[in-house]
Write a protein that holds these residues in place. Sequence first.
Motif, PDB file in Angstrom:
ATOM      1  N   PHE A   1       0.866  -1.177   0.000  1.00 41.59           N
ATOM      2  CA  PHE A   1       0.000   0.000   0.000  1.00 41.59           C
ATOM      3  C   PHE A   1       0.906   1.230   0.000  1.00 41.59           C
ATOM      4  O   PHE A   1       1.845   1.326   0.787  1.00 41.59           O
ATOM      5  CB  PHE A   1      -0.907   0.008   1.234  1.00 41.59           C
ATOM      6  CG  PHE A   1      -2.003   1.043   1.169  1.00 41.59           C
ATOM      7  CD1 PHE A   1      -2.970   0.990   0.181  1.00 41.59           C
ATOM      8  CD2 PHE A   1      -2.074   2.069   2.099  1.00 41.59           C
ATOM      9  CE1 PHE A   1      -3.985   1.929   0.114  1.00 41.59           C
ATOM     10  CE2 PHE A   1      -3.085   3.002   2.050  1.00 41.59           C
ATOM     11  CZ  PHE A   1      -4.048   2.946   1.053  1.00 41.59           C
ATOM     12  N   ASN A   2       0.614   2.147  -0.927  1.00 41.74           N
ATOM     13  CA  ASN A   2       1.474   3.317  -1.119  1.00 41.74           C
ATOM     14  C   ASN A   2       0.667   4.595  -0.911  1.00 41.74           C
ATOM     15  O   ASN A   2      -0.364   4.795  -1.562  1.00 41.74           O
ATOM     16  CB  ASN A   2       2.085   3.308  -2.519  1.00 41.74           C
ATOM     17  CG  ASN A   2       2.768   1.986  -2.817  1.00 41.74           C
ATOM     18  OD1 ASN A   2       3.472   1.440  -1.979  1.00 41.74           O
ATOM     19  ND2 ASN A   2       2.559   1.462  -4.020  1.00 41.74           N
ATOM     20  N   ILE A   3       1.144   5.437  -0.016  1.00 40.12           N
ATOM     21  CA  ILE A   3       0.443   6.672   0.335  1.00 40.12           C
ATOM     22  C   ILE A   3       1.310   7.865  -0.047  1.00 40.12           C
ATOM     23  O   ILE A   3       2.508   7.901   0.256  1.00 40.12           O
ATOM     24  CB  ILE A   3       0.132   6.736   1.841  1.00 40.12           C
ATOM     25  CG1 ILE A   3      -0.737   5.542   2.265  1.00 40.12           C
ATOM     26  CG2 ILE A   3      -0.573   8.038   2.194  1.00 40.12           C
ATOM     27  CD1 ILE A   3      -1.018   5.509   3.754  1.00 40.12           C
ATOM     28  N   LEU A   4       0.704   8.829  -0.727  1.00 42.57           N
ATOM     29  CA  LEU A   4       1.367  10.088  -1.066  1.00 42.57           C
ATOM     30  C   LEU A   4       0.797  11.187  -0.176  1.00 42.57           C
ATOM     31  O   LEU A   4      -0.421  11.411  -0.160  1.00 42.57           O
ATOM     32  CB  LEU A   4       1.140  10.431  -2.541  1.00 42.57           C
ATOM     33  CG  LEU A   4       1.582  11.818  -3.009  1.00 42.57           C
ATOM     34  CD1 LEU A   4       3.091  11.976  -2.899  1.00 42.57           C
ATOM     35  CD2 LEU A   4       1.121  12.079  -4.435  1.00 42.57           C
ATOM     36  N   CYS A   5       1.665  11.844   0.582  1.00 45.94           N
ATOM     37  CA  CYS A   5       1.251  12.939   1.462  1.00 45.94           C
ATOM     38  C   CYS A   5       1.645  14.263   0.826  1.00 45.94           C
ATOM     39  O   CYS A   5       2.838  14.559   0.685  1.00 45.94           O
ATOM     40  CB  CYS A   5       1.902  12.807   2.838  1.00 45.94           C
ATOM     41  SG  CYS A   5       1.456  11.303   3.716  1.00 45.94           S
TER      42      CYS A   5
ATOM     43  N   LYS B   1       2.340  16.117   8.476  1.00 46.76           N
ATOM     44  CA  LYS B   1       2.177  14.935   7.622  1.00 46.76           C
ATOM     45  C   LYS B   1       2.850  13.702   8.253  1.00 46.76           C
ATOM     46  O   LYS B   1       2.257  12.625   8.323  1.00 46.76           O
ATOM     47  CB  LYS B   1       2.760  15.213   6.228  1.00 46.76           C
ATOM     48  CG  LYS B   1       2.087  16.369   5.493  1.00 46.76           C
ATOM     49  CD  LYS B   1       2.587  16.518   4.082  1.00 46.76           C
ATOM     50  CE  LYS B   1       4.021  16.998   4.030  1.00 46.76           C
ATOM     51  NZ  LYS B   1       4.176  18.373   4.557  1.00 46.76           N
ATOM     52  N   SER B   2       4.092  13.872   8.697  1.00 51.29           N
ATOM     53  CA  SER B   2       4.825  12.750   9.297  1.00 51.29           C
ATOM     54  C   SER B   2       4.164  12.297  10.595  1.00 51.29           C
ATOM     55  O   SER B   2       4.054  11.095  10.870  1.00 51.29           O
ATOM     56  CB  SER B   2       6.277  13.153   9.550  1.00 51.29           C
ATOM     57  OG  SER B   2       6.924  13.517   8.345  1.00 51.29           O
ATOM     58  N   THR B   3       3.724  13.234  11.400  1.00 52.52           N
ATOM     59  CA  THR B   3       3.073  12.891  12.671  1.00 52.52           C
ATOM     60  C   THR B   3       1.793  12.104  12.435  1.00 52.52           C
ATOM     61  O   THR B   3       1.501  11.139  13.147  1.00 52.52           O
ATOM     62  CB  THR B   3       2.764  14.174  13.468  1.00 52.52           C
ATOM     63  OG1 THR B   3       3.977  14.908  13.672  1.00 52.52           O
ATOM     64  CG2 THR B   3       2.143  13.836  14.822  1.00 52.52           C
ATOM     65  N   LEU B   4       1.017  12.495  11.414  1.00 49.04           N
ATOM     66  CA  LEU B   4      -0.229  11.785  11.135  1.00 49.04           C
ATOM     67  C   LEU B   4       0.057  10.352  10.668  1.00 49.04           C
ATOM     68  O   LEU B   4      -0.659   9.422  11.055  1.00 49.04           O
ATOM     69  CB  LEU B   4      -1.031  12.527  10.073  1.00 49.04           C
ATOM     70  CG  LEU B   4      -2.402  11.914   9.767  1.00 49.04           C
ATOM     71  CD1 LEU B   4      -3.310  12.002  10.992  1.00 49.04           C
ATOM     72  CD2 LEU B   4      -3.065  12.590   8.574  1.00 49.04           C
ATOM     73  N   MET B   5       1.102  10.168   9.859  1.00 44.56           N
ATOM     74  CA  MET B   5       1.455   8.814   9.420  1.00 44.56           C
ATOM     75  C   MET B   5       1.860   7.949  10.614  1.00 44.56           C
ATOM     76  O   MET B   5       1.473   6.776  10.713  1.00 44.56           O
ATOM     77  CB  MET B   5       2.605   8.874   8.405  1.00 44.56           C
ATOM     78  CG  MET B   5       2.236   9.449   7.047  1.00 44.56           C
ATOM     79  SD  MET B   5       0.968   8.482   6.183  1.00 44.56           S
ATOM     80  CE  MET B   5      -0.469   9.501   6.516  1.00 44.56           C
TER      81      MET B   5
END
Length: 426
Positions: A42-46, A54-58
């Motif tokens: 699974f690949n997510i683009l932020c 963004k990093s904290t949410l991931m």
Amino acid sequence: MAAAEVARQGEGCRTVPLSGHVGFDSLPDQLVNKSVNHGFCFNILCVGETGLGKSTLMDTLFNTKFEGDPASHSQPGVQLKSSTYDLQESNVNLKLTIVSTVGFGDQINKEDSYKPIVEFIDAQFEAYLQEELKIKRVLHNYHDTRIHACLYFIAPTGHSLKSLDLVTMKKLDSKVNIIPIIAKSDAISKSELTKFKIKITSELVSNGVQIYQFPTDDESVAEINGTMNAHLPFAVIGSTEELKIGNKMMKARQYPWGTVQVENEAHCDFVKLREMLIRVNMEDLREQTHTRHYELYRRCKLEEMGFKDTDPDSKPFSLQETYEAKRNEFLGELQKKEEAMRQMFVQRVKEKEAELKEAEKELHEKFDRLKKLHQDEKKKLEDKKKSLDDEVNAFKQRKTAAELLQSQAQQAGGSQTLKRDKERKN
């Protein structure tokens, strides 16, 4: 047998009852076991401006701490940073790739900020297409890097979308599943947040931006997905810090005025996002990426290469015929280019020969001028030499005459002296 004939025969299939258990009802279990053994990706683009969490949410979404240094605001351009991690939950393995847009929105001129993102997405499609076109394919072991979901982080301004957000989402909506989220939603009040959501939805519709809609065709998830579609964009808060609230340790953010609980649906939509993104629609996101976005890219790419499904007479177009037609077209263009290059070469040779002849003519003319000049100078020198020789001869004659006269004078003087001496003696 032609495909059309098979389709026609399939339409006339009869339904017959079974008199006993056969066993093909275990096919779903076989597929599950095979998928579990193979694992998932699974690949997510932020996408979002620097500092929106963004990093904290991931980290919060996947209950872990991914490696990565905070990005600065001094990037000369947008750079995409991809990191892949192997995660395991129960007996399911997930290869997770997180792609972040470093420096997005930090430049003064943001006109082309979306281009590196579009190029990155297209590059992943192109890599998969090249693997498909190989004679010996290994798609079952191929690491699929196509982007399955794009989390677009919107700054909690409370007013409207920035032009950068609208332009970027418009460029991406045909290439990736966009899920807009309002980052750091605790920065605005609840009433402002409701108005902000309505404003964002209105602007997306008026600008023709197609965001991902959770599917409602499956009865098992139709109700929850239909409800969640009405909550888009999700207002989220991320935090890896755990605080003791009551008798439980919960992810939260501590402020002087109180505590915001990340997993409390009354405080934010983080739980809704996690449910929709991971627990309910992850497979649909993967499927939509392949059947919609990748197929669109593949179709456009193959059409550019000259491949078609039918010929001008609406008859099936075989791969061999397409290849031969494209090959003949390429050879024809190659011959035209070769002929054009040959003509150009001949023309340049002629031009060069004309230049050389002109240069040779100029050299001959220059040589003749120099030769004539040399002859004139030589004649002048000869005339001058003759003149000098005449002067020298005349000078010698005068000198000889002078010497003769001097000698005669000396002799005459000597005779007079002798005569005077004789007269004295007498």
